[in-house]
Design an enzyme around this catalytic site. Structure first.
Site, PDB file in Angstrom:
ATOM      1  N   GLY A  39     101.984  73.615  78.642  1.00 46.63           N
ATOM      2  CA  GLY A  39     100.500  73.955  78.526  1.00 46.63           C
ATOM      3  C   GLY A  39     100.229  75.390  78.195  1.00 46.63           C
ATOM      4  O   GLY A  39      99.024  75.589  77.947  1.00 46.63           O
ATOM      5  N   GLY A  83     105.081  86.039  70.361  1.00 43.84           N
ATOM      6  CA  GLY A  83     103.623  86.367  70.245  1.00 43.84           C
ATOM      7  C   GLY A  83     102.764  85.534  69.470  1.00 43.84           C
ATOM      8  O   GLY A  83     103.184  84.390  69.128  1.00 43.84           O
ATOM      9  N   ASP A 126      98.191  75.394  74.586  1.00 42.53           N
ATOM     10  CA  ASP A 126      97.078  74.913  74.889  1.00 42.53           C
ATOM     11  C   ASP A 126      95.898  76.082  75.732  1.00 42.53           C
ATOM     12  O   ASP A 126      94.782  76.315  75.476  1.00 42.53           O
ATOM     13  CB  ASP A 126      96.650  73.662  75.840  1.00 42.53           C
ATOM     14  CG  ASP A 126      97.287  72.528  75.296  1.00 42.53           C
ATOM     15  OD1 ASP A 126      97.424  72.498  73.757  1.00 42.53           O
ATOM     16  OD2 ASP A 126      98.092  71.715  75.889  1.00 42.53           O
ATOM     17  N   LYS A 153     101.121  80.321  66.368  1.00 38.08           N
ATOM     18  CA  LYS A 153     101.727  80.400  67.933  1.00 38.08           C
ATOM     19  C   LYS A 153     103.083  80.501  67.793  1.00 38.08           C
ATOM     20  O   LYS A 153     103.891  79.840  67.181  1.00 38.08           O
ATOM     21  CB  LYS A 153     101.317  79.607  68.790  1.00 38.08           C
ATOM     22  CG  LYS A 153      99.716  79.275  69.010  1.00 38.08           C
ATOM     23  CD  LYS A 153      99.266  78.190  69.930  1.00 38.08           C
ATOM     24  CE  LYS A 153      99.488  76.931  69.185  1.00 38.08           C
ATOM     25  NZ  LYS A 153      99.030  75.774  70.047  1.00 38.08           N
ATOM     26  N   ARG A 154     103.674  81.665  68.256  1.00 36.42           N
ATOM     27  CA  ARG A 154     105.167  82.019  68.309  1.00 36.42           C
ATOM     28  C   ARG A 154     105.745  81.955  69.590  1.00 36.42           C
ATOM     29  O   ARG A 154     106.950  82.412  69.629  1.00 36.42           O
ATOM     30  CB  ARG A 154     105.507  83.159  67.626  1.00 36.42           C
ATOM     31  CG  ARG A 154     104.682  83.129  66.043  1.00 36.42           C
ATOM     32  CD  ARG A 154     105.408  84.262  65.238  1.00 36.42           C
ATOM     33  NE  ARG A 154     104.633  84.375  63.866  1.00 36.42           N
ATOM     34  CZ  ARG A 154     103.548  85.305  63.939  1.00 36.42           C
ATOM     35  NH1 ARG A 154     103.264  86.159  65.099  1.00 36.42           N
ATOM     36  NH2 ARG A 154     102.805  85.503  62.813  1.00 36.42           N
TER      37      ARG A 154
END
Length: 326
Positions: free
Chosen positions: A265, A241, A268, A236-237
């Protein structure tokens, strides 16, 4: 007999008291449920899958509030009440438009006492997949053992094991996290991490090259994890993206262009979207695309999980995230 669910997750949920401005200035607080695992549980449930959440709450109104909120989302709850400890609480202030600060009151909380017996109760009835995070492993020695036990048992029972690193510096040091998470990685089919969390689960000589060539370092760390038995390394970036590395290829997806309201959040939400397509039987590009869409809903609405989409709402943003293979 209890029917198997699509996703089982366990961890601490807290009451989050949110302030729209600086806490020191006072003002109205709104009451919410916060917790990485319960955020994912809500997201996956809204996308059409049966979900079971397990955890420990205090015998207090805060615990009752958490249970009521999760049940209202259709989540099956396996909980234990600890009459001697309180449910964890956090305060969240919107310090500026771009800066949110959290203040935790969770040390010694009921949630930190999650143990092996709680895991055994949670597993009753079975599940197709188990989702864990490094947050629960960081809460106490007892909860760390419970998380590792859960991962090992899920592997033995043929479940898919998803592990989100979710490093929190307020809970443990990077050295402590590295030592504990390296044990959990052995069981993970799906490993999820932000780009700066990857070195915690893939220690090696490439860590020093991250500033010079971050992409090359990421590829090296992903290859290390794939060699350890991980099947999907999901990176995750944030606004840049996300990407997925597998033995058969690498895929990338940009973040969707939306107006950012609240980034709490978002990771998640991405995970929930990704896992929901996995449970649907969809391929990696489809998982990555829905993860990006769910993340966009999260950042463009207020709250940890309140704005997460239902299946029929996935097209509301009017845009899609195209995945590319590299």
């Amino acid at each position: 007999m209890t029917a198997a669910v699509g996703l089982l997750t366990l961890g601490e949920s807290m009451v989050s008291l949110r302030c729209p401005g600086p806490l020191a200035a006072g003002g109205n607080l709104s009451m919410h449920v916060a917790g990485a695992e319960s955020n994912v549980a809500v997201g996956v449930a809204r996308l059409g899958h049966s979900v079971r959440w397990a955890g420990v709450v205090g015998a207090d109104p805060h615990g009752q509030f958490i249970l009521r909120q999760l049940r209202s989302e259709g989540i099956a709850v396996r909980h234990r009440e600890d009459a001697e400890r309180s449910t964890g609480v956090m305060f969240l202030e919107q310090r500026t438009a771009d800066v949110t600060r959290a203040f935790y009151y969770r040390a010694g909380s009921a949630g930190s006492t999650l143990g092996i017996e709680d895991v055994d109760r949670a597993f009753c009835g079975g599940a197709r997949a188990l989702h864990l995070t490094g947050i629960t492993a960081a809460l106490s020695v007892e909860s760390r053992r419970a998380v590792e036990y859960a991962a090992a048992r899920a592997t033995d029972e043929g479940m898919v094991v998803s592990l989100d690193v979710n490093y929190r510096s307020k809970l443990w040091s990077r050295g402590e996290a590295c030592a504990a998470l390296s044990q959990l990685v052995r069981y993970a089919n799906v490993l999820i991490a932000s780009d700066d969390e990857l070195p915690l689960v893939a220690p090696g000589p490439w860590a020093g090259t991250r500033e010079e060539d971050p992409d090359e370092a990421e590829v090296s760390m992903a290859e290390y994890l794939l060699d350890q038995g991980v099947e999907e390394v999901v990176v995750k970036r944030g606004a840049a993206g996300a990407g997925v590395h597998t033995a058969s290829g690498r895929w990338e997806a940009p973040a969707l262009p939306v107006t950012s309201i609240d980034t709490v959040g978002a990771g998640d939400a991405f995970t929930a979207g990704y896992l929901s397509v996995m449970l649907d039987g969809g391929d990696v590009p489809a998982r990555l695309q829905r993860g990006a869409i769910a993340g966009a809903f999260a950042v463009s609405t207020a709250g940890d999980w309140e704005g997460l989409p239902r299946t029929g709402e996935l097209g509301l943003l009017g845009i899609s995230s195209g995945t590319t293979q590299r």
